[in-house]
Design an enzyme around this catalytic site. Structure first.
Site, PDB file in Angstrom:
ATOM      1  CB  SER A  52       7.950   3.288  15.944  1.00  0.00           C
ATOM      2  OG  SER A  52       7.746   3.806  14.650  1.00  0.00           O
ATOM      3  CB  CYS A 111       2.686   7.174   3.550  1.00  0.00           C
ATOM      4  SG  CYS A 111       2.958   5.791   4.628  1.00  0.00           S
ATOM      5  CD  GLU A 131      -2.830  -0.931   2.476  1.00  0.00           C
ATOM      6  OE1 GLU A 131      -2.520  -0.168   3.410  1.00  0.00           O
ATOM      7  OE2 GLU A 131      -3.777  -1.734   2.534  1.00  0.00           O
ATOM      8  CB  CYS A 159       4.646  -3.804  16.234  1.00  0.00           C
ATOM      9  SG  CYS A 159       6.378  -3.354  15.993  1.00  0.00           S
ATOM     10  CB  CYS A 171       6.474  -5.752   8.855  1.00  0.00           C
ATOM     11  SG  CYS A 171       7.790  -5.145   9.949  1.00  0.00           S
ATOM     12  CG  HIS A 225       4.737   2.636  19.553  1.00  0.00           C
ATOM     13  ND1 HIS A 225       4.019   3.703  19.078  1.00  0.00           N
ATOM     14  CD2 HIS A 225       5.284   2.049  18.464  1.00  0.00           C
ATOM     15  CE1 HIS A 225       4.122   3.743  17.757  1.00  0.00           C
ATOM     16  NE2 HIS A 225       4.890   2.769  17.363  1.00  0.00           N
ATOM     17  CD  GLU A 255      12.274  -1.016  10.788  1.00  0.00           C
ATOM     18  OE1 GLU A 255      11.247  -0.527  11.285  1.00  0.00           O
ATOM     19  OE2 GLU A 255      13.322  -0.357  10.621  1.00  0.00           O
ATOM     20  CB  CYS A 270      -0.165   2.235   4.606  1.00  0.00           C
ATOM     21  SG  CYS A 270       1.061   3.149   3.710  1.00  0.00           S
ATOM     22  CB  CYS A 290       1.640  -2.876  13.496  1.00  0.00           C
ATOM     23  SG  CYS A 290       2.025  -2.548  11.772  1.00  0.00           S
ATOM     24  CB  SER A 329       9.067   5.771  10.142  1.00  0.00           C
ATOM     25  OG  SER A 329       8.509   5.327  11.365  1.00  0.00           O
TER      26      SER A 329
END
Ligand code: SAH
Ligand code: SF4
Length: 347
Positions: free
Chosen positions: A218, A102, A89, A113, A109, A220, A164, A337, A116, A195
């Protein structure tokens, strides 16, 4: 199949020379591909026969499988098939003063996480440098479809789509080189932000290879105990190691890093976490971007309600931390995304 965007200028020139094309042709096709973001059909200065040959032998490799719009056409999310196989995406976001895309660095990935949507699907494939760059070229084309209320020029690129980036480092660095090549796409490196979930050694290599590119990390969570649960790579690169890598990146690049934080109701939106985050953010001179968690099918908890967000912000602000609360773009089209894409740009 692959994508023509994986070729260097010299490789393209070699192919065209082998077909008996005059030497100037390579520059002509290259300019159309990279500067204009033109598809072969749009290359009116190239003969029909050559366009057909290019399409067959060196495909553009970007197929739009599905496209959804939100925010009155200013947010456009596309499901793209890259290089004939990898489905990812990309989200284009038009604001009053800028347009941001983006992009994805991997199909899926492996970082796992828990909150996600991409993490929940696992890793399918790494994208090639050309496939990553091709998304940005697609965005340059797509920018023409945005409403007149936004600039008609693509301004920023953020690596906040699927994957990632620092787990596909070679290809991501290759894409950064392609995108910032002055003879090609010609994007200013300062308008690109990577990121990462926090692959500490990769952050160091990013500083050396692309010192002008921006960094968002990131977090969190600000304790290893909680971060181990939310962001499994924390077990390999715990907070102390991560902070050290970001501090080194900051001294090498002289840029301000961003800390990303998705606020999860009663999980990481507590006063205690804010109090742990504040000194880290201060030491790193980081800008903290908060966003309420976007719910995903595989994770039972929701985003923080406004009152809890306010409390969290107040703790940070009182400690002198630079903090912004971001809204999610295109929530109604499930633009998972790019959920934090707002955060890293345009300040
Ligand atoms: N893998 C990289 C980049 C892609 S994810 C990274 O983790 O940084 C881009 C951003 O979206 C990250 O900050 C990620 O933590 C965040 N994110 C993932 N799932 C989310 C969700 N459900 N709600 C809000 N933000 C989310
Ligand atoms: Fe991967 Fe980033 Fe999602 Fe974590 S948040 S699973 S690193 S895409």
């Amino acid at each position: 199949m692959s994508t023509v965007y994986d070729l260097s200028f010299d490789e393209l020139a070699e192919r065209l020379a082998a077909w008996g094309e005059p030497a100037f042709r390579a520059r002509q096709v290259w300019t159309q591909l990279w500067k204009r973001g033109a598809t072969y059909e749009e290359m009116s200065d190239v003969s029909q026969a050559l366009r057909e040959r290019l399409t067959a032998a060196l495909p553009i490799g970007v197929e739009v499988l599905d496209e959804r719009t939100a925010d009155r056409g200013a947010t456009r999310k596309a499901l793209l098939k890259l290089g004939g196989t990898h489905v990812i995406e990309a989200v284009l976001m038009g604001y009053r003063d800028r347009v941001t895309v983006c992009v994805s660095s991997q199909a899926g990935c492996a970082m796992g996480c828990t909150f996600c949507a991409t993490g929940q699907m696992g890793l399918r494939n790494n994208l090639t440098a050309g496939e990553i760059a091709a998304q940005v070229v697609w965005a340059r084309r797509e920018t023409r479809k945005l409403p007149a209320t936004t600039p008609q020029r693509l301004g920023n690129v953020v690596f906040m789509g699927m994957g990632e980036p620092l787990a596909n480092e070679r290809h991501v660095f290759g894409a950064l080189a392609k995108l910032t090549d002055r003879g090609g796409f010609g994007m200013g490196a300062r308008h690109v932000t990577v990121s990462t979930v926090g692959i500490a050694p990769g952050i160091g290599r990013l500083a050396s290879a692309h010192p002008q590119v921006g960094l968002a990390v990131s977090f969190h969570a600000a304790s290893d105990e909680l971060r181990d649960q939310l962001v499994p790579p924390n077990r390999r690169f715990p907070l102390a190691a991560l902070e050290e890598a970001i501090a080194a990146w900051r001294s090498a690049t002289r840029r301000r890093p961003s800390i990303e934080w998705a606020l999860i109701d009663h999980v990481n939106d507590t006063v205690e976490q804010a109090e742990l985050l504040a000194p880290i953010a201060r030491r790193l001179h980081a800008h903290v971007n908060l966003i309420p968690l976007n719910p995903t099918p595989g994770y039972p908890v929701v985003g923080s309600p406004p009152a809890r967000i306010r409390t969290f912000v107040t703790v940070l602000e009182r400690a002198g931390v630079n903090v912004t609360v971001r809204d999610t773009r295109g929530r109604d089209i499930d633009a998972a995304c790019g959920q934090l894409a707002l955060a890293a740009v345009g300040r």
